[in-house]
Design an enzyme around this catalytic site. Structure first.
Site, PDB file in Angstrom:
ATOM      1  CE  LYS A 291      -4.297   1.535   2.150  1.00 41.46           C
ATOM      2  NZ  LYS A 291      -5.265   1.318   3.252  1.00 41.46           N
ATOM      3  CD  GLU A 380     -19.478  -4.541   7.939  1.00 42.12           C
ATOM      4  OE1 GLU A 380     -18.765  -3.642   7.462  1.00 42.12           O
ATOM      5  OE2 GLU A 380     -19.618  -5.663   7.412  1.00 42.12           O
ATOM      6  NE  ARG A 408     -21.212  -5.041   4.408  1.00 39.94           N
ATOM      7  CZ  ARG A 408     -20.287  -5.146   3.463  1.00 39.94           C
ATOM      8  NH1 ARG A 408     -19.807  -4.067   2.892  1.00 39.94           N
ATOM      9  NH2 ARG A 408     -19.845  -6.302   3.080  1.00 39.94           N
TER      10      ARG A 408
END
Length: 634
Positions: A291, A380, A408
């Site tokens: 990243k 979640e 979600r």
């Protein structure tokens, strides 16, 4: 290897190769030997554009080579390319005809922060939330098969998004239907970067080659005639690969696993993707990236450079810095401090987050109370049911979650928490409009989907101190409770050090006026007070959506000619609807004006612009009230 840059360019860089590759068709006309230079130009141009606009940063830098290779090898847009989440899609946007519009990124009427089908034919699937790409690409692959099409489907998913159960549901289904598709796991977890190297890259080329595939199929045909021989050979192959590559899990699920390979090694990427492009059945390519690759500050601090704000203009040496307007702490910071304070006071408190430690400000809590801190990754549904299990045993879990992500886990919220009346507190961050990330990240519906659940306590603070008191109220409540609060800072209200709860279901009149009463649910109170001064209106901080302060509503209806409800939530089914439902149930006939979010998705812009569009700033509220008063001849 990629060139490393050390600062963000303030002037538009020269990009002669990139200028010749405005679309994937043009890109595919370049020679393969030119692509590494093109990748360097693309990385530098990305640095420049995000420096001008702000936005997601590190993820895009990490997939420069992958983006170039995918569009070079696959026939996009006919071949379907699905990016998971979309944080990493800026290079994709640059290469697909939107390079000159990157200066409008995340701005009103500009291009979106995430892939959007309405924006480009190359954006095959709209994203913003994680872990959807494999399901979507699988759907596209099945549709192609039914239509007799040979087009390819490719999903690019990160190692973080792979922590969600939905990704594995799709992986499991793809092998059941023997889908012709490719999943690319973009793995930027530094802990396994040691798997990258010459041997790994070499094995990937061999295992993905058509020669290997054809030899494997030929051997299968021969050995399948001998009882048990093919099964022995298959297991021998699996164990041999398992000793050299970490793909046993995916192989067991039925995928042809290749990798891991260096995701910044462009020649290896190109060769491997070409080899895998025409293989039949579910194909899985594991690449290792970094990243922020190619920008040294982002490589050193990938979390800090996940996203950046735009560069400020350079000032002359003698120019005085403009004084910053004072503002209160961020609402998330107020939550983080409360969490630590309440944890010190109550050993039953447990903090849970689905991969949002920094965003929801649980860093201090995780350090002070590590044994009571649980980051469940991007899961979640699991976060909510985990909290339910803890509550069954007498703990007091607090789930710190963004409004848009709680959507979600709605079934878990109802089935696992609310039906059982368990003591779970939901600290719902990023409620309402969130600005430049647009509708996929807006918390537009939580009041609507929460207040219909029996037993829920639903609260909307108007300032920082109310947030602290409501969190305490929810923690002490016997049953499920929710406090929803916005992104950003508040009005800088003094914050009590004590952990003092509010009286449940009681609002507060903040200004006494005549004729019109403004019933405010949340942070629009400050704007409503301005309007109250202009119109000599009563202004009420309602505080509780559920239970509603029915006595106060009844009193206001009896003493005012017009009631106005104000909320940063969908008007349909929101807090204002609760007021009208109560009035109807009580037989009270009174004009009511509902102000809130309209029945369409509010597009990305600055938060102030979005609120103005919705009529939720002081000017918009005053205009709407005056118009309704005129209609009523008041």
């Amino acid at each position: 290897m990629p060139t490393t840059f050390h600062e963000i360019p303030r002037e538009r860089p020269l990009t002669p190769l990139l200028d010749r590759a405005s679309t994937p068709d043009e890109l595919r006309r370049l020679g393969e030997a030119e692509l590494e230079t093109l990748a360097d130009e693309l990385r530098e141009y990305l640095l420049y554009t995000v420096g001008q606009t702000g936005g997601h940063f590190g993820a895009g830098l990490g997939v420069i080579e992958l983006t170039v290779a995918l569009h070079y090898v696959f026939d996009t847009p006919d071949d379907r390319l699905v990016w998971d989440v979309g944080h990493q899609a800026y290079p994709h946007k640059i290469l697909t005809g939107r390079r000159e519009r990157m200066s409008t990124l995340r701005q009103k009427d500009g291009i979106a922060a995430f892939p959007r089908r309405s924006e480009s034919e190359y954006d095959t699937f709209g994203v913003g939330h994680s872990s959807t790409s494999i399901s979507a690409a699988l759907g596209m692959a099945i549709a192609a098969r039914l239509q007799g099409s040979k087009r390819k489907s490719v999903a690019v998913i990160g190692d973080g998004a792979m922590t969600a159960g939905m990704a594995f549901e799709a992986l499991n289904h793809a092998t059941e239907v023997n889908a012709n598709m490719l999943v690319i796991l973009n793995d930027n977890d530094m802990s396994i970067s040691k798997n990258v190297g010459g041997l790994s890259n070499y094995l990937a080329k061999i295992l993905s080659s058509r020669t290997y595939a054809s030899m494997r199929e030929g051997s299968k045909k021969i050995l399948s005639r001998l009882p048990g021989a093919w099964e022995i050979a298959r297991k021998t192959e699996e164990h041999a690969k398992g000793m050299l590559v970490p793909g046993t899990l995916f192989e067991e699920l039925g995928w042809n696993y290749i990798g891991p390979i260096d995701g910044h090694d462009l020649p290896t990427l190109l060769a491997t993707l070409r080899n895998m492009r025409d293989l039949e059945g579910p194909q899985f390519l594991h690449i290792i990236t970094r990243k922020g690759k190619g920008f040294s500050p982002a490589e050193a601090d990938p979390i800090g450079y996940h996203a950046i704000t735009k560069l400020e203009p350079l000032k002359a040496d003698n120019a005085a810095a403009a004084p910053k307007a004072s503002s209160g702490p961020k609402y998330s910071s107020v939550f983080g401090q409360w969490l630590c304070d309440m944890a010190a006071a109550d050993p039953r408190l447990i903090g849970i987050t689905p991969a949002m430690k920094e965003g929801s400000d649980l860093v201090a809590f995780s350090e002070k109370f590590p044994e009571r801190y649980f980051d469940v990754a991007i899961a979640e549904q699991h976060a909510v049911t985990l909290a339910a299990g803890m509550a069954c045993e007498g703990s007091k879990p607090v789930v710190a979650i963004y409004s848009t992500f709680l959507q979600r886990a709605y079934d878990q919220l109802i089935h696992d928490v609310a039906v059982q009346n368990l003591d779970v507190l939901f600290a719902i961050d990023r409620a309402g409009l969130v600005g430049e990330d647009g509708p996929t990240h807006a918390g537009s519906f939580d009041l609507s989907y929460l207040r219909c659940i029996p037993g829920m306590l639903v609260m909307t603070p108007s300032d920082e101190n109310e947030l602290r008191r409501m969190l305490t109220t929810g923690h002490l409540y016997n049953g499920p409770a929710a406090v929803r609060y916005p992104r950003g800072t508040g009005p800088n209200a003094p914050i009590d050090a004590e952990l003092t709860p509010l009286e449940i279901g009681k609002g507060e009149i903040r200004r006494q006026g005549k004729q019109t009463a403004l019933l405010v649910f949340g942070v629009q109170l400050a704007e409503a007070l301005k309007v109250g001064e202009q119109l000599d209106a009563t202004v009420v901080d309602m505080r509780f959506v559920k239970p509603l302060d029915e006595a106060l509503v009844r009193e206001l209806a009896g003493s005012h000619e017009l009631l106005v409800t104000i909320e940063e939530n969908s008007i349909m089914g929101g807090a204002g609807s609760a007021v009208s439902e109560f009035l109807a149930q009580d037989g009270l006939i009174k004009p009511v004006l509902h102000l809130g979010l309209p029945d369409y998705y509010v597009e990305h812009a600055k938060p102030a612009q979005m609120l103005a569009e919705c009529g939720l700033d002081a000017s918009g509220i005053e205009k709407a009230v005056r118009q309704r008063l005129a209609q009523l001849n008041l």
